[in-house]
Design a protein around this motif. Structure first.
Motif, mmCIF file in Angstrom:
data_model
loop_
_atom_site.group_PDB
_atom_site.id
_atom_site.type_symbol
_atom_site.label_atom_id
_atom_site.label_comp_id
_atom_site.label_asym_id
_atom_site.label_seq_id
_atom_site.Cartn_x
_atom_site.Cartn_y
_atom_site.Cartn_z
ATOM 1 N N GLY A 191 0.812 -1.215 0.000
ATOM 2 C CA GLY A 191 0.000 0.000 0.000
ATOM 3 C C GLY A 191 0.841 1.259 0.000
ATOM 4 N N MET A 192 1.934 1.265 0.753
ATOM 5 C CA MET A 192 2.822 2.428 0.791
ATOM 6 C C MET A 192 3.468 2.665 -0.560
ATOM 7 S SD MET A 192 2.751 3.933 3.743
ATOM 8 C CE MET A 192 4.292 4.850 3.789
ATOM 9 N N ARG A 193 3.900 1.600 -1.202
ATOM 10 C CA ARG A 193 4.546 1.733 -2.511
ATOM 11 C C ARG A 193 3.552 2.225 -3.570
ATOM 12 N NH1 ARG A 193 9.358 3.196 -3.139
ATOM 13 N NH2 ARG A 193 10.808 2.082 -1.816
ATOM 14 N N VAL A 194 2.376 1.633 -3.591
ATOM 15 C CA VAL A 194 1.364 2.036 -4.568
ATOM 16 C C VAL A 194 0.956 3.494 -4.340
ATOM 17 C CG1 VAL A 194 -1.016 1.675 -5.337
ATOM 18 C CG2 VAL A 194 0.496 -0.292 -4.970
ATOM 19 N N GLY A 195 0.710 3.863 -3.085
ATOM 20 C CA GLY A 195 0.301 5.232 -2.783
ATOM 21 C C GLY A 195 1.355 6.256 -3.147
ATOM 22 N N LEU A 212 3.862 5.936 -5.503
ATOM 23 C CA LEU A 212 4.312 5.965 -6.898
ATOM 24 C C LEU A 212 3.192 6.137 -7.912
ATOM 25 C CD1 LEU A 212 6.974 3.111 -6.730
ATOM 26 C CD2 LEU A 212 7.398 5.567 -6.837
ATOM 27 N N ARG A 213 1.947 5.980 -7.506
ATOM 28 C CA ARG A 213 0.855 6.073 -8.482
ATOM 29 C C ARG A 213 0.790 7.430 -9.163
ATOM 30 N NH1 ARG A 213 -4.314 8.403 -6.365
ATOM 31 N NH2 ARG A 213 -5.161 7.553 -8.303
ATOM 32 N N HIS A 214 1.184 8.493 -8.463
ATOM 33 C CA HIS A 214 1.099 9.838 -9.035
ATOM 34 C C HIS A 214 2.144 10.063 -10.137
ATOM 35 C CE1 HIS A 214 -1.791 10.902 -5.966
ATOM 36 N NE2 HIS A 214 -0.959 10.495 -5.024
ATOM 37 N N SER A 215 3.181 9.249 -10.157
ATOM 38 C CA SER A 215 4.205 9.389 -11.195
ATOM 39 C C SER A 215 3.912 8.517 -12.412
ATOM 40 C CB SER A 215 5.580 9.011 -10.621
ATOM 41 O OG SER A 215 5.606 7.648 -10.217
ATOM 42 N N MET A 216 2.828 7.750 -12.362
ATOM 43 C CA MET A 216 2.484 6.861 -13.461
ATOM 44 C C MET A 216 1.595 7.583 -14.467
ATOM 45 S SD MET A 216 1.714 3.372 -11.292
ATOM 46 C CE MET A 216 1.476 2.362 -12.762
ATOM 47 N N PRO A 217 1.750 7.277 -15.762
ATOM 48 C CA PRO A 217 0.926 7.936 -16.783
ATOM 49 C C PRO A 217 -0.524 7.484 -16.705
ATOM 50 C CG PRO A 217 2.201 6.166 -17.774
ATOM 51 C CD PRO A 217 2.685 6.293 -16.355
ATOM 52 N N ALA A 218 -1.437 8.383 -17.083
ATOM 53 C CA ALA A 218 -2.851 8.012 -17.163
ATOM 54 C C ALA A 218 -3.028 7.020 -18.315
ATOM 55 C CB ALA A 218 -3.693 9.259 -17.386
ATOM 56 N N PRO A 219 -3.904 6.029 -18.235
ATOM 57 C CA PRO A 219 -4.826 5.762 -17.127
ATOM 58 C C PRO A 219 -4.279 4.774 -16.096
ATOM 59 C CG PRO A 219 -5.406 4.366 -18.959
ATOM 60 C CD PRO A 219 -4.200 5.153 -19.402
ATOM 61 N N ILE A 266 -3.723 1.145 -11.147
ATOM 62 C CA ILE A 266 -2.889 0.571 -10.090
ATOM 63 C C ILE A 266 -3.605 0.595 -8.747
ATOM 64 C CG2 ILE A 266 -1.674 2.658 -9.348
ATOM 65 C CD1 ILE A 266 -0.117 -0.830 -9.950
ATOM 66 N N MET A 267 -4.448 1.587 -8.531
ATOM 67 C CA MET A 267 -5.236 1.613 -7.298
ATOM 68 C C MET A 267 -6.283 0.500 -7.301
ATOM 69 S SD MET A 267 -3.942 3.762 -5.306
ATOM 70 C CE MET A 267 -5.200 3.575 -4.053
ATOM 71 N N THR A 268 -6.852 0.237 -8.479
ATOM 72 C CA THR A 268 -7.801 -0.872 -8.593
ATOM 73 C C THR A 268 -7.104 -2.193 -8.330
ATOM 74 O OG1 THR A 268 -9.024 0.390 -10.269
ATOM 75 C CG2 THR A 268 -9.509 -1.951 -10.100
ATOM 76 N N VAL A 269 -5.855 -2.301 -8.790
ATOM 77 C CA VAL A 269 -5.070 -3.507 -8.518
ATOM 78 C C VAL A 269 -4.930 -3.717 -7.014
ATOM 79 C CG1 VAL A 269 -2.757 -4.514 -8.668
ATOM 80 C CG2 VAL A 269 -3.805 -3.488 -10.690
ATOM 81 N N PHE A 270 -4.657 -2.645 -6.293
ATOM 82 C CA PHE A 270 -4.512 -2.762 -4.840
ATOM 83 C C PHE A 270 -5.821 -3.187 -4.184
ATOM 84 C CE2 PHE A 270 -4.179 -0.781 -0.516
ATOM 85 C CZ PHE A 270 -3.198 -1.639 -0.043
ATOM 86 N N VAL A 271 -6.935 -2.675 -4.693
ATOM 87 C CA VAL A 271 -8.246 -3.078 -4.173
ATOM 88 C C VAL A 271 -8.488 -4.565 -4.447
ATOM 89 C CG1 VAL A 271 -10.739 -2.780 -4.424
ATOM 90 C CG2 VAL A 271 -9.247 -0.781 -4.355
ATOM 91 N N VAL A 272 -8.080 -5.037 -5.625
ATOM 92 C CA VAL A 272 -8.218 -6.457 -5.968
ATOM 93 C C VAL A 272 -7.397 -7.308 -5.005
ATOM 94 C CG1 VAL A 272 -7.572 -8.199 -7.699
ATOM 95 C CG2 VAL A 272 -8.801 -6.139 -8.395
#
Length: 275
Positions: free
Chosen positions: A174-178, A180-187, A192-198
């Protein structure tokens, strides 16, 4: 007879439900393997290892589920006098699942780190922490399930220890996803947040299945456990792998990998790269 599956007899519908669930799991993993092999050519070399790991997971999990399905049909036989499927000399075991998770869970975690775009040195550091936490979770869970027939208190104690490793693992992810997600290109930043929810959803089903000997009794409880295992397997491996591959293709396109841009069909990526 370490697993509760071996202490009950089953009606035809209960027996077939478990047989069909295990077979469905095999089919889902085989189909996903074909998909990942086809799509891998659209993923740039930087992220292709993530798709390759999905193939490893599909083969490993598919083989274990196939052996589980075979073991289920061999361990029980229909008794016409009782109209029930009853245990024979061979017993059924969920322990093989834990052995498989020792391989597949590290692969799933490394996939996530790769598509997050983490540097090579940091990947090794994070992977080491996550794999140790995963193995701690799996090994203690394996020990606990050995007591599910003989000593429920031991099942709960080892389950609690396993949960500590589980929480640590989720915290690191969760820390890693939270972060680095802002540096990832859309969409991909939303995906990646949906992946974490999965991950949260699917991986929580496993401890619920682990607790079935405490939460439910009878053949119905066994059917429920195999249903939970199957839903968790397909979600955490097949659906998760598809989402990881989706991110890998889009990240490849955003970095100018031509096959990825062609399959996505978005000129916006070409404009972004040319700019």
């Amino acid at each position: 007879m370490n697993n509760i599956e071996n202490i009950y007899s089953y009606t035809a519908s209960q027996f077939e439900a478990i047989d069909h669930l295990l077979t469905m799991g095999v089919g889902a993993h085989i189909a996903a393997l074909v998909f990942f092999l086809i799509v891998s050519r659209f993923v740039s070399p930087r992220y292709r290892i993530a798709t390759a790991l999905s193939c490893v997971v599909m083969v490993s999990a598919g083989l274990i589920l196939f052996s589980q399905a075979q073991l289920w049909t061999e361990a029980f036989a229909y008794n016409a006098s009782t109209e029930l499927y009853e245990l024979q000399q061979l017993t059924f075991s969920n322990g093989f699942r834990y052995v498989n998770w020792m391989v597949t869970i590290p692969c799933l975690l490394v996939q996530l780190l790769i598509v997050l775009g983490i540097g090579r040195q940091q990947i090794f550091k994070d992977a080491a922490k996550l794999i140790l936490a995963a193995w701690g979770m799996i090994i203690t869970g394996y020990i606990g399930q050995l007591y599910e027939v003989s000593d429920i208190s031991q099942l709960m104690i080892w389950g609690a220890i396993s949960t500590v490793f589980f929480v640590v693992l989720l915290y690191i992810v969760g820390m890693r996803v939270g972060k680095l997600r802002h540096s990832m290109p859309a969409p991909t930043n939303n995906t990646i947040m949906t992946v974490f929810v999965v991950i949260l959803f699917a991986w929580t089903l496993y401890p619920i299945a682990y607790l079935i000997p405490y939460l439910a009794t009878g053949a119905e409880g066994v059917v429920t456990r195999q249903l939970l295992f199957t839903v968790a397997d397909v979600t955490s491996k097949v659906i998760y792998g598809i989402m990881i591959t989706y991110i890998a293709v889009h990240r490849s396109a955003s970095e100018g990998y031509e096959p990825a841009m062609e399959v996505i069909g978005r000129d916006g990526y070409r404009d972004q790269v040319n700019a």
